[in-house]
Write a protein that holds these residues in place. Structure first.
Motif, mmCIF file in Angstrom:
data_model
loop_
_atom_site.group_PDB
_atom_site.id
_atom_site.type_symbol
_atom_site.label_atom_id
_atom_site.label_comp_id
_atom_site.label_asym_id
_atom_site.label_seq_id
_atom_site.Cartn_x
_atom_site.Cartn_y
_atom_site.Cartn_z
ATOM 1 N N GLY A 28 0.816 -1.211 0.000
ATOM 2 C CA GLY A 28 0.000 0.000 0.000
ATOM 3 C C GLY A 28 0.849 1.260 0.000
ATOM 4 N N PRO A 29 0.190 2.399 0.099
ATOM 5 C CA PRO A 29 0.896 3.671 0.039
ATOM 6 C C PRO A 29 1.721 3.930 1.300
ATOM 7 C CG PRO A 29 -1.436 4.021 0.482
ATOM 8 C CD PRO A 29 -1.244 2.549 0.235
ATOM 9 N N ARG A 30 2.744 4.726 1.146
ATOM 10 C CA ARG A 30 3.613 5.090 2.268
ATOM 11 C C ARG A 30 3.066 6.363 2.908
ATOM 12 N NH1 ARG A 30 8.745 8.249 2.193
ATOM 13 N NH2 ARG A 30 9.595 7.982 4.272
ATOM 14 N N TRP A 31 2.672 6.273 4.152
ATOM 15 C CA TRP A 31 2.137 7.429 4.869
ATOM 16 C C TRP A 31 3.273 8.241 5.464
ATOM 17 C CZ3 TRP A 31 -2.849 8.987 4.938
ATOM 18 C CH2 TRP A 31 -3.788 8.102 4.442
ATOM 19 N N VAL A 32 3.164 9.568 5.359
ATOM 20 C CA VAL A 32 4.150 10.467 5.959
ATOM 21 C C VAL A 32 3.397 11.548 6.752
ATOM 22 C CG1 VAL A 32 5.934 10.107 4.222
ATOM 23 C CG2 VAL A 32 4.272 11.935 3.904
ATOM 24 N N ASP A 33 4.037 12.015 7.807
ATOM 25 C CA ASP A 33 3.500 13.130 8.580
ATOM 26 C C ASP A 33 3.840 14.427 7.865
ATOM 27 O OD1 ASP A 33 2.683 11.378 10.618
ATOM 28 O OD2 ASP A 33 4.639 11.506 11.599
ATOM 29 N N TYR A 34 2.976 15.416 8.013
ATOM 30 C CA TYR A 34 3.264 16.724 7.439
ATOM 31 C C TYR A 34 2.754 17.810 8.376
ATOM 32 C CZ TYR A 34 -1.649 17.156 6.026
ATOM 33 O OH TYR A 34 -3.014 17.252 6.036
ATOM 34 N N ASP A 35 3.332 18.985 8.232
ATOM 35 C CA ASP A 35 2.881 20.184 8.927
ATOM 36 C C ASP A 35 2.526 21.214 7.868
ATOM 37 O OD1 ASP A 35 3.428 19.294 11.598
ATOM 38 O OD2 ASP A 35 5.549 19.636 11.209
ATOM 39 N N VAL A 45 0.720 26.436 13.107
ATOM 40 C CA VAL A 45 1.075 25.235 12.351
ATOM 41 C C VAL A 45 0.134 24.105 12.746
ATOM 42 C CG1 VAL A 45 2.889 23.518 11.948
ATOM 43 C CG2 VAL A 45 3.481 25.950 12.135
ATOM 44 N N HIS A 46 -0.353 23.389 11.740
ATOM 45 C CA HIS A 46 -1.229 22.245 11.936
ATOM 46 C C HIS A 46 -0.538 21.010 11.361
ATOM 47 C CE1 HIS A 46 -4.400 25.108 12.903
ATOM 48 N NE2 HIS A 46 -4.005 25.787 11.837
ATOM 49 N N SER A 47 -0.962 19.832 11.792
ATOM 50 C CA SER A 47 -0.320 18.581 11.362
ATOM 51 C C SER A 47 -1.319 17.631 10.726
ATOM 52 C CB SER A 47 0.329 17.883 12.560
ATOM 53 O OG SER A 47 1.305 18.713 13.133
ATOM 54 N N GLY A 48 -0.783 16.669 9.995
ATOM 55 C CA GLY A 48 -1.618 15.643 9.388
ATOM 56 C C GLY A 48 -0.762 14.503 8.871
ATOM 57 N N ARG A 49 -1.405 13.562 8.193
ATOM 58 C CA ARG A 49 -0.715 12.435 7.552
ATOM 59 C C ARG A 49 -1.241 12.316 6.135
ATOM 60 N NH1 ARG A 49 2.121 8.724 10.251
ATOM 61 N NH2 ARG A 49 1.358 6.979 9.051
ATOM 62 N N THR A 50 -0.347 11.959 5.231
ATOM 63 C CA THR A 50 -0.722 11.870 3.824
ATOM 64 C C THR A 50 0.152 10.846 3.109
ATOM 65 O OG1 THR A 50 -1.045 13.140 1.780
ATOM 66 C CG2 THR A 50 0.863 13.718 3.114
ATOM 67 N N THR A 51 -0.326 10.396 1.982
ATOM 68 C CA THR A 51 0.483 9.549 1.099
ATOM 69 C C THR A 51 0.995 10.361 -0.082
ATOM 70 O OG1 THR A 51 -1.471 8.851 -0.128
ATOM 71 C CG2 THR A 51 -0.749 7.438 1.701
ATOM 72 N N ASP A 52 0.496 11.601 -0.232
ATOM 73 C CA ASP A 52 0.868 12.442 -1.369
ATOM 74 C C ASP A 52 0.919 13.906 -0.932
ATOM 75 O OD1 ASP A 52 1.140 13.844 -3.746
ATOM 76 O OD2 ASP A 52 -0.397 12.687 -4.809
ATOM 77 N N PRO A 53 2.091 14.383 -0.474
ATOM 78 C CA PRO A 53 2.192 15.763 0.002
ATOM 79 C C PRO A 53 1.789 16.807 -1.039
ATOM 80 C CG PRO A 53 4.134 14.528 0.666
ATOM 81 C CD PRO A 53 3.359 13.656 -0.282
#
Length: 130
Positions: A7-14, A108-116
Motif C-alpha cells: 500500500g501507500p507510504r504514509w508520511v507526517d506533514y505540517d 502550524v497544523h499537522s496531518g498524515r498523507t500519502t501524497d504531500p
C-alpha cells in the motif's frame, strides 16, 4: 527477514496558511496561500495567489510591495537566497515563525498523507480559494 511494504507510504506533514495582513494594527488578514512541510518525504513547498485580488479594495498595501514580499517568501521555501541555504525543516520554521509583517502565517497544523503535493493543493483549494 523483512516484511515488504504494501500500500501507500504514509508520511507526517505540517502546514500553515499564508496570510496577508494589510494593517498589522487592525489584525485583519486575507488567506493567500499554504505552505506544507513533510520531512520524511523531503517536501517543502508553498502555493500562493500571485496577486491576491481580494486585497484590491483595501488599498493599504502597494501591490508591488505585496508581490515582492510573496516572491521573497516563496524563494525562501524554494531554497534560494541566504536563508535558502538552511535545511527544509529550518526554512519551514523560519517561514512560519510569528512576526509583525505584511505576510504572516497561521498556527502550524499537522496531518498524515500519502501524497504531500496533492495535500498541498487540496489545502489551498479548501483554505484559500473558498
Amino acid at each position: 527477514m523483512s516484511v515488504p511494504e504494501t500500500g501507500p507510504r504514509w508520511v507526517d506533514y505540517d502546514y500553515a496558511v499564508v496570510r496577508v495582513v494589510p494593517s498589522v494594527a487592525r489584525s485583519a488578514f486575507v488567506n493567500v496561500g499554504v505552505v506544507v512541510h513533510a520531512r520524511q518525504a523531503r517536501f517543502l513547498r508553498v502555493v500562493c495567489h500571485e496577486t491576491p485580488h481580494v486585497l484590491d479594495g483595501l488599498g493599504m498595501l502597494p501591490p508591488a510591495l505585496l508581490d515582492g514580499s510573496l516572491r521573497a517568501y516563496a524563494s525562501v521555501c524554494d531554497g534560494t537566497g541566504v536563508i535558502g541555504r538552511y535545511p527544509p525543516s529550518e526554512r519551514f520554521h523560519w517561514l512560519t515563525a510569528p512576526r509583525s509583517a505584511a505576510v504572516q502565517c497561521s498556527r502550524v497544523h499537522s496531518g498524515r498523507t500519502t501524497d504531500p503535493e496533492a495535500t498541498l493543493m487540496a489545502l489551498f483549494e479548501m483554505l484559500v480559494r473558498v
